[in-house]
Write a protein that holds these residues in place. Structure first.
Motif, PDB file in Angstrom:
ATOM      1  N   UNK A 149    -108.083 -38.607  36.271  1.00 27.01           N
ATOM      2  CA  UNK A 149    -107.136 -39.661  35.880  1.00 27.01           C
ATOM      3  C   UNK A 149    -105.692 -39.345  36.293  1.00 27.01           C
ATOM      4  N   UNK A 150    -105.297 -38.083  36.188  1.00 23.39           N
ATOM      5  CA  UNK A 150    -103.891 -37.710  36.418  1.00 23.39           C
ATOM      6  C   UNK A 150    -103.635 -37.191  37.826  1.00 23.39           C
ATOM      7  N   UNK A 151    -104.689 -36.837  38.551  1.00 20.46           N
ATOM      8  CA  UNK A 151    -104.514 -36.251  39.877  1.00 20.46           C
ATOM      9  C   UNK A 151    -104.551 -34.735  39.808  1.00 20.46           C
ATOM     10  N   UNK A 152    -104.261 -34.110  40.944  1.00 18.79           N
ATOM     11  CA  UNK A 152    -104.322 -32.652  41.048  1.00 18.79           C
ATOM     12  C   UNK A 152    -103.473 -31.985  39.959  1.00 18.79           C
ATOM     13  N   UNK A 153    -104.043 -30.915  39.364  1.00 19.41           N
ATOM     14  CA  UNK A 153    -103.349 -30.162  38.322  1.00 19.41           C
ATOM     15  C   UNK A 153    -102.837 -28.840  38.879  1.00 19.41           C
ATOM     16  N   UNK A 154    -101.667 -28.431  38.433  1.00 17.27           N
ATOM     17  CA  UNK A 154    -101.143 -27.118  38.811  1.00 17.27           C
ATOM     18  C   UNK A 154    -101.465 -26.077  37.752  1.00 17.27           C
ATOM     19  N   UNK A 155    -101.865 -26.532  36.558  1.00 17.94           N
ATOM     20  CA  UNK A 155    -102.258 -25.626  35.478  1.00 17.94           C
ATOM     21  C   UNK A 155    -103.074 -26.395  34.451  1.00 17.94           C
ATOM     22  N   UNK A 156    -103.978 -25.671  33.789  1.00 19.92           N
ATOM     23  CA  UNK A 156    -104.767 -26.244  32.697  1.00 19.92           C
ATOM     24  C   UNK A 156    -105.025 -25.137  31.686  1.00 19.92           C
ATOM     25  N   UNK A 157    -104.769 -25.442  30.418  1.00 16.82           N
ATOM     26  CA  UNK A 157    -104.964 -24.476  29.336  1.00 16.82           C
ATOM     27  C   UNK A 157    -105.837 -25.107  28.267  1.00 16.82           C
ATOM     28  N   UNK A 158    -106.796 -24.344  27.771  1.00 17.23           N
ATOM     29  CA  UNK A 158    -107.663 -24.797  26.685  1.00 17.23           C
ATOM     30  C   UNK A 158    -107.657 -23.742  25.586  1.00 17.23           C
ATOM     31  N   UNK A 159    -107.229 -24.124  24.415  1.00 10.70           N
ATOM     32  CA  UNK A 159    -107.189 -23.194  23.292  1.00 10.70           C
ATOM     33  C   UNK A 159    -106.264 -22.019  23.529  1.00 10.70           C
ATOM     34  N   UNK A 160    -105.202 -22.228  24.286  1.00 16.34           N
ATOM     35  CA  UNK A 160    -104.239 -21.165  24.558  1.00 16.34           C
ATOM     36  C   UNK A 160    -104.623 -20.257  25.713  1.00 16.34           C
ATOM     37  N   UNK A 161    -105.776 -20.514  26.344  1.00 18.89           N
ATOM     38  CA  UNK A 161    -106.235 -19.686  27.468  1.00 18.89           C
ATOM     39  C   UNK A 161    -106.121 -20.477  28.772  1.00 18.89           C
ATOM     40  N   UNK A 162    -105.266 -20.013  29.688  1.00 24.48           N
ATOM     41  CA  UNK A 162    -105.112 -20.730  30.965  1.00 24.48           C
ATOM     42  C   UNK A 162    -106.307 -20.525  31.887  1.00 24.48           C
ATOM     43  N   UNK A 163    -106.609 -21.557  32.660  1.00 28.28           N
ATOM     44  CA  UNK A 163    -107.646 -21.437  33.680  1.00 28.28           C
ATOM     45  C   UNK A 163    -107.123 -20.536  34.789  1.00 28.28           C
ATOM     46  N   UNK A 164    -108.013 -19.701  35.358  1.00 29.50           N
ATOM     47  CA  UNK A 164    -107.604 -18.889  36.508  1.00 29.50           C
ATOM     48  C   UNK A 164    -107.620 -19.772  37.764  1.00 29.50           C
ATOM     49  N   UNK A 165    -107.189 -19.215  38.879  1.00 29.98           N
ATOM     50  CA  UNK A 165    -107.062 -19.991  40.115  1.00 29.98           C
ATOM     51  C   UNK A 165    -108.389 -20.593  40.572  1.00 29.98           C
ATOM     52  N   UNK A 166    -109.483 -19.838  40.453  1.00 29.46           N
ATOM     53  CA  UNK A 166    -110.787 -20.343  40.887  1.00 29.46           C
ATOM     54  C   UNK A 166    -111.247 -21.516  40.025  1.00 29.46           C
ATOM     55  N   UNK A 167    -111.126 -21.374  38.723  1.00 34.33           N
ATOM     56  CA  UNK A 167    -111.534 -22.455  37.810  1.00 34.33           C
ATOM     57  C   UNK A 167    -110.684 -23.703  38.034  1.00 34.33           C
ATOM     58  N   UNK A 168    -109.395 -23.513  38.256  1.00 35.39           N
ATOM     59  CA  UNK A 168    -108.505 -24.648  38.488  1.00 35.39           C
ATOM     60  C   UNK A 168    -108.849 -25.345  39.813  1.00 35.39           C
ATOM     61  N   UNK A 169    -109.177 -24.567  40.842  1.00 39.81           N
ATOM     62  CA  UNK A 169    -109.555 -25.157  42.127  1.00 39.81           C
ATOM     63  C   UNK A 169    -110.825 -25.991  41.983  1.00 39.81           C
ATOM     64  N   UNK A 170    -111.819 -25.493  41.239  1.00 43.61           N
ATOM     65  CA  UNK A 170    -113.053 -26.256  41.003  1.00 43.61           C
ATOM     66  C   UNK A 170    -112.762 -27.537  40.216  1.00 43.61           C
ATOM     67  N   UNK A 171    -111.882 -27.424  39.236  1.00 41.52           N
ATOM     68  CA  UNK A 171    -111.485 -28.582  38.449  1.00 41.52           C
ATOM     69  C   UNK A 171    -110.820 -29.622  39.338  1.00 41.52           C
ATOM     70  N   UNK A 172    -109.926 -29.190  40.210  1.00 42.13           N
ATOM     71  CA  UNK A 172    -109.194 -30.110  41.078  1.00 42.13           C
ATOM     72  C   UNK A 172    -110.065 -30.756  42.134  1.00 42.13           C
ATOM     73  N   UNK A 173    -111.270 -30.282  42.334  1.00 35.51           N
ATOM     74  CA  UNK A 173    -112.183 -30.922  43.274  1.00 35.51           C
ATOM     75  C   UNK A 173    -112.502 -32.350  42.821  1.00 35.51           C
ATOM     76  N   UNK A 174    -112.309 -32.632  41.542  1.00 35.39           N
ATOM     77  CA  UNK A 174    -112.554 -33.972  40.980  1.00 35.39           C
ATOM     78  C   UNK A 174    -111.277 -34.813  40.900  1.00 35.39           C
ATOM     79  N   UNK A 175    -110.162 -34.268  41.334  1.00 32.26           N
ATOM     80  CA  UNK A 175    -108.892 -34.998  41.226  1.00 32.26           C
ATOM     81  C   UNK A 175    -108.906 -36.247  42.091  1.00 32.26           C
ATOM     82  N   UNK A 176    -108.182 -37.252  41.644  1.00 30.14           N
ATOM     83  CA  UNK A 176    -108.127 -38.523  42.405  1.00 30.14           C
ATOM     84  C   UNK A 176    -107.232 -38.390  43.617  1.00 30.14           C
TER      85      UNK A 176
END
Length: 105
Positions: A78-105
């Motif tokens: 919905x928001x497009x590519x993310x530069x950071x994502x945190x869940x429960x105070x724990x930031x995603x590492x670069x690999x997890x964020x890259x996989x997440x951004x594969x779904x970006x619009x």
């Protein structure tokens, strides 16, 4: 006849028990924090029933029943590519964020 103090006792006891829980919940803040690469067109997003609110430079949301990775993918859709994502105070590492951004619009 029931006296006032006896009738009020259960209500007072429940208020004392619930007060710390309410105070704790108020202090926790958002569970998810997503930082989009570009400013959003909308100030509010909804993903699978989760409401994301724009605050300063990030989208924030309360905890949902979905897995953290799924929440990242949903907000990226919905928001497009993310530069950071945190869940429960724990930031995603670069690999997890890259996989997440594969779904970006």
């Amino acid at each position: 006849m029931i006296s006032f103090p006896r009738a009020a006792a259960p209500f007072l006891a429940s208020a004392l028990v619930l007060t710390p829980v309410a105070a704790q919940a108020a202090d926790t803040g958002p569970y998810y924090v997503a930082t989009p690469a570009a400013a959003p067109a909308q100030q509010t997003l909804i993903t699978s029933g989760t409401v994301w609110k724009w605050r300063d430079t990030v989208f924030t949301a309360s905890k949902s029943g979905q897995r953290e990775f799924i929440m990242c993918e949903l907000v990226a859709q919905r928001a497009g590519k993310l530069t950071a994502f945190t869940a429960g105070g724990k930031p995603f590492d670069d690999d997890a964020l890259a996989k997440c951004n594969a779904r970006a619009k």
